[in-house]
Write a protein that holds these residues in place. Sequence first.
Motif, PDB file in Angstrom:
ATOM      1  N   PHE A  55      39.840  35.411  38.963  1.00  0.00           N
ATOM      2  CA  PHE A  55      38.548  35.813  38.410  1.00  0.00           C
ATOM      3  C   PHE A  55      38.377  35.122  37.053  1.00  0.00           C
ATOM      4  O   PHE A  55      38.953  35.528  36.053  1.00  0.00           O
ATOM      5  N   THR A  82      36.755  43.020  45.078  1.00  0.00           N
ATOM      6  CA  THR A  82      35.383  42.657  44.721  1.00  0.00           C
ATOM      7  C   THR A  82      34.411  43.616  45.371  1.00  0.00           C
ATOM      8  O   THR A  82      34.779  44.420  46.238  1.00  0.00           O
ATOM      9  N   THR A  83      33.138  43.511  44.993  1.00  0.00           N
ATOM     10  CA  THR A  83      32.090  44.322  45.623  1.00  0.00           C
ATOM     11  C   THR A  83      31.424  43.567  46.770  1.00  0.00           C
ATOM     12  O   THR A  83      30.529  44.107  47.415  1.00  0.00           O
ATOM     13  N   ILE A 147      41.873  42.242  33.766  1.00  0.00           N
ATOM     14  CA  ILE A 147      40.809  43.243  33.659  1.00  0.00           C
ATOM     15  C   ILE A 147      41.335  44.623  34.042  1.00  0.00           C
ATOM     16  O   ILE A 147      41.962  44.808  35.075  1.00  0.00           O
ATOM     17  N   LYS A 148      41.051  45.609  33.191  1.00  0.00           N
ATOM     18  CA  LYS A 148      41.374  47.000  33.479  1.00  0.00           C
ATOM     19  C   LYS A 148      42.815  47.159  33.973  1.00  0.00           C
ATOM     20  O   LYS A 148      43.079  47.744  35.012  1.00  0.00           O
ATOM     21  N   ALA A 234      35.509  38.908  29.185  1.00  0.00           N
ATOM     22  CA  ALA A 234      35.627  40.059  30.084  1.00  0.00           C
ATOM     23  C   ALA A 234      34.344  40.262  30.886  1.00  0.00           C
ATOM     24  O   ALA A 234      34.376  40.669  32.056  1.00  0.00           O
ATOM     25  N   LYS A 235      33.204  39.958  30.269  1.00  0.00           N
ATOM     26  CA  LYS A 235      31.914  40.141  30.937  1.00  0.00           C
ATOM     27  C   LYS A 235      31.725  39.121  32.056  1.00  0.00           C
ATOM     28  O   LYS A 235      31.222  39.452  33.138  1.00  0.00           O
ATOM     29  N   MET A 238      33.860  40.143  35.000  1.00  0.00           N
ATOM     30  CA  MET A 238      33.251  41.210  35.788  1.00  0.00           C
ATOM     31  C   MET A 238      32.125  40.691  36.663  1.00  0.00           C
ATOM     32  O   MET A 238      31.943  41.160  37.794  1.00  0.00           O
ATOM     33  N   LYS A 241      33.638  39.298  39.665  1.00  0.00           N
ATOM     34  CA  LYS A 241      34.126  40.347  40.567  1.00  0.00           C
ATOM     35  C   LYS A 241      32.989  41.057  41.293  1.00  0.00           C
ATOM     36  O   LYS A 241      33.125  41.458  42.451  1.00  0.00           O
ATOM     37  N   SER A 242      31.853  41.204  40.589  1.00  0.00           N
ATOM     38  CA  SER A 242      30.790  42.076  41.102  1.00  0.00           C
ATOM     39  C   SER A 242      29.603  41.335  41.699  1.00  0.00           C
ATOM     40  O   SER A 242      28.786  41.945  42.394  1.00  0.00           O
ATOM     41  N   TYR A 244      26.179  38.421  41.238  1.00  0.00           N
ATOM     42  CA  TYR A 244      25.174  38.050  40.259  1.00  0.00           C
ATOM     43  C   TYR A 244      23.929  37.555  40.981  1.00  0.00           C
ATOM     44  O   TYR A 244      23.931  37.344  42.201  1.00  0.00           O
TER      45      TYR A 244
END
Length: 471
Positions: A55, A82-83, A147-148, A234-235, A238, A241-242, A244
């Motif tokens: 990522f 991932t989503t 991340i996290k 970090a943004k 994400m 991962k999510s 766009y």
Amino acid sequence: MKIEQIYTGCLAQGAYYIESNGEVAIIDPLRETQQYVDKANNENAKIKYIFETHFHADFVSGHVDLAKKTDAKIIFGPRAETTYNIHSAKDNEEFKLGNVTIKVLHTPGHTLESSTFLLIDENEKEHAIFSGDTLFLGDVGRPDLAIKSNLTKEDLAGMLFDSLRNKIMTLPDDVIVYPAHGAGSACGKNLSKETVGVLGDQKKTNYALRSDMTREEFIEEVLDGITPPPQYFAKNAMMNKSGYDTFETVLKKGDTALNPEAFENIANQEDALVLDVRHEKEFIKAHIPNSIFIGIHGGFAPWVGALITDLKQPILLIAPKGKEQETVTRLSRVGYDNTLGYLEGGIDAWEAAGKDIETIASISVDEFSKHINNKNVSILDVRKDGEYKSERLEGEYVQHFALDYINNNMNAIDKNKTYYIHCAGGYRSVIAASILKARGFNDLIDVAGGFAAIKNTDLPTTNFVCPSTLK
């Protein structure tokens, strides 16, 4: 078999196009993906796989868009979540691509899912690795971007040590190394300007691959000198991962010509940031009040990412003619998808419409020398910490903080003082001056040519000497 590195200098990033017998794999694609589709079509080939080494934090990858366009399968390494639909590969899992094979080597350390892709050619020879941010030429990836995770950077550095020793250094010396980044990337600290190398050379020259290095030494050396990651890292990770918005949607919205009235109305109604990407010399002479300068000719996208803290910030552009699409594209590469348009006709149209403009005072180093010699002045050095520590102007009147952290240092300077601002060459000092001016600091003077020019004067400077070299 065909391998092509598609290198983007402004991001210091390498994407890869691999083709064998009509089947294509893309590794770590850029946000704008039509180029890969067109390339495959021109070669009568089909994109079968999209491999992501991890990522990414320093740019938004194009894997989601590319998968939608081609129905190619997105492949990440183990532990990737991932989503959207992906195939999270197992360690040592193999994927056939025409007459070649791509083998997944799980190499955690930079991040937990980080993987290296080993290309095995038609003769079953280990031909090349696509090492992502696990192994660079001259360096390895920074181990502080997971991340996290409850793991410390020391834990991740230890994982990276194991990955390099057990998965990478065991490969033959003639294996070609294709990294994700070269010099200029913030993902490492000592990256080579070269973008392709050979593993045997790295075993000899890369400090992190020393054969006699202990795990403890590795952890200490890899972490030494690492500065905090830029706020957008970090943004961006994400977003990767999510998912766009499609690049085409972002480009269409941003590539909109606006006359001065419409431009001003949108700026007020949307609370938009006016971002001026012309050359600093042009910005100094005339700019829209409260606009921010970050020139597209410099390290544009990383500076945007470091200084504009909200990825969703509405942005309006002042761009050189013909550079509007490029500017929107480069903003999108680091996740700034809310560009609302650009001023048609640029600053000339703004002035012709009778709108207010402002300037920034700028003086030569000769004038600067006279000011210093004649009175006590306040000087603001906005170079990076390492630059400042290495060599700087002498005097109690010199104040320093790196441009990267200007948003955190507003309280460290006085609006009632006049500041002479310099960087190394003149680009960053104008960025700093524009930000400070927009925040109400009005007595600012740019030192043209920066420290490079200052060193050619008689002004006193201090050179840092490493204690170990003192006799």
